[in-house]
Design an enzyme around this catalytic site. Structure first.
Site, PDB file in Angstrom:
ATOM      1  CG  ASP A   6      40.261  42.073  42.503  1.00 43.31           C
ATOM      2  OD1 ASP A   6      39.987  41.726  41.352  1.00 43.31           O
ATOM      3  OD2 ASP A   6      40.242  42.821  43.267  1.00 43.31           O
ATOM      4  N   GLY A   8      36.200  41.269  40.189  1.00 47.93           N
ATOM      5  CA  GLY A   8      36.152  39.804  40.352  1.00 47.93           C
ATOM      6  C   GLY A   8      34.201  39.120  39.668  1.00 47.93           C
ATOM      7  CB  THR A  10      30.729  39.227  43.441  1.00 50.22           C
ATOM      8  OG1 THR A  10      30.489  37.960  43.949  1.00 50.22           O
ATOM      9  CG2 THR A  10      29.650  39.754  44.670  1.00 50.22           C
ATOM     10  NE  ARG A  11      33.092  43.075  46.900  1.00 53.46           N
ATOM     11  CZ  ARG A  11      33.745  43.806  48.433  1.00 53.46           C
ATOM     12  NH1 ARG A  11      32.644  44.654  49.038  1.00 53.46           N
ATOM     13  NH2 ARG A  11      34.343  42.646  48.491  1.00 53.46           N
ATOM     14  CB  THR A  12      34.401  45.676  39.229  1.00 56.18           C
ATOM     15  OG1 THR A  12      34.499  44.972  38.583  1.00 56.18           O
ATOM     16  CG2 THR A  12      35.713  47.215  38.762  1.00 56.18           C
ATOM     17  CE  LYS A  13      37.545  43.867  45.860  1.00 58.35           C
ATOM     18  NZ  LYS A  13      38.254  42.971  46.816  1.00 58.35           N
ATOM     19  CE1 TYR A  88      45.846  24.563  40.178  1.00 59.46           C
ATOM     20  CE2 TYR A  88      44.825  25.306  37.568  1.00 59.46           C
ATOM     21  CZ  TYR A  88      44.773  25.257  38.781  1.00 59.46           C
ATOM     22  OH  TYR A  88      44.112  25.349  39.776  1.00 59.46           O
ATOM     23  CG  ASP A  97      41.631  35.350  41.779  1.00 63.96           C
ATOM     24  OD1 ASP A  97      42.017  34.943  40.730  1.00 63.96           O
ATOM     25  OD2 ASP A  97      39.907  35.460  42.229  1.00 63.96           O
ATOM     26  CB  SER A 121      31.910  34.442  45.231  1.00 60.17           C
ATOM     27  OG  SER A 121      32.473  34.813  44.360  1.00 60.17           O
TER      28      SER A 121
END
Length: 260
Positions: A6, A8, A10-13, A88, A97, A121
């Site tokens: 994942d 993202g 800010t962080r990659t998990k 959409y 996500d 975020s």
């Protein structure tokens, strides 16, 4: 063994199918390389949710080829997965996500209405009705983003007291007992809390209207989940709330099965 990633803002998990997991800052490519190097010889498939753009995706693709000898499978928004109909018109403009959050919600709530709240975020909200129609969503700055914006514009933000009040994840220390602050730090905290609480109050009210009064299951994910959870429970103690801190990774597990 499958590896789920994942990536993202800010962080990659990441998580292995056997439960091993890790996290690095999304801009720390060398840290990611070190983490993934330990998994060489173990990983046989890589499944990714990335919101970081093509440059990052290409680097990850090269890294997976080098270490694991397999290309990563990047999740893409599609019509009809679990009968979900995205709101959409252009599917490629819906964040993958957020779409995976809807997939996770549908797989767990079944034919119940769902509200997916992402407290990272950005503060995101997506509604899914009982027929799996995505009714659209909201996107607003997250708690830390608002606080950081204030910190960048006012002189006091550079003060030692303010910096000490910042926690490692970017959030400020909890507010004092009064609803109103008696220091600049407490005022910022209380003001941001009031903004977020008002936002969530509108989410609950508008979701009730959109769903025609039918009850909904709320799924909550993201780094600011504890803070947002407390507000949601205060606003409606009877809310059916499912804490899903790893909602994207959990949804990737489902998605990887459809890719097989």
């Amino acid at each position: 063994m499958k590896l789920y990633v994942d990536a993202g803002n800010t962080r990659t998990k990441w998580r292995l199918a056997d439960g091993r997991e890790g996290v690095v800052a999304s801009d720390d490519i060398s840290g990611m390389e070190r983490s993934f190097a330990l998994l060489a010889g173990v990983v046989t498939g890589v499944f990714v949710c990335s919101v970081l753009g093509e440059a990052f995706n290409r680097r990850l693709e090269a890294l997976c080829g080098q270490l694991f000898g397999v290309p990563p499978h990047f999740a893409r928004v599609k019509q009809g997965v679990l009968d979900i109909v995205p709101a959409y018109e252009r599917l490629d403009t819906l964040g993958v996500d957020r779409w995976l959050g809807l997939v996770f919600a549908r797989s767990h709530a079944k034919s119940q209405c769902s509200v997916v709240v992402g407290a990272g975020s950005a503060l995101t909200v997506d509604l899914l009705d009982a027929q799996a129609c995505h009714l659209g969503g909201w996107i607003a700055p997250g708690c830390a983003s608002v606080e950081a914006a204030l910190g960048g514009k006012v002189q006091f933000a550079r003060s030692e007291a303010y910096l000490k009040a910042l926690q490692s994840d970017g959030a400020l220390t909890p507010p004092q007992t009064s609803a109103f602050g008696s220091s600049t730090v407490a005022c910022v905290q209380a003001g941001v809390d009031a903004m977020i609480r008002g936002f969530l109050q509108q989410v609950i009210a508008c979701a009730g209207t959109e769903f025609g009064g039918r009850e909904a299951v709320y799924f909550l994910a993201g780094g600011d989940s504890p803070r947002v959870e407390a507000m949601l429970r205060e606003l409606d103690p009877n809310l059916e709330l499912v804490l899903s801190p790893a909602i994207v990774l959990d949804a990737l597990v489902l998605w990887s099965e459809w890719c097989a």
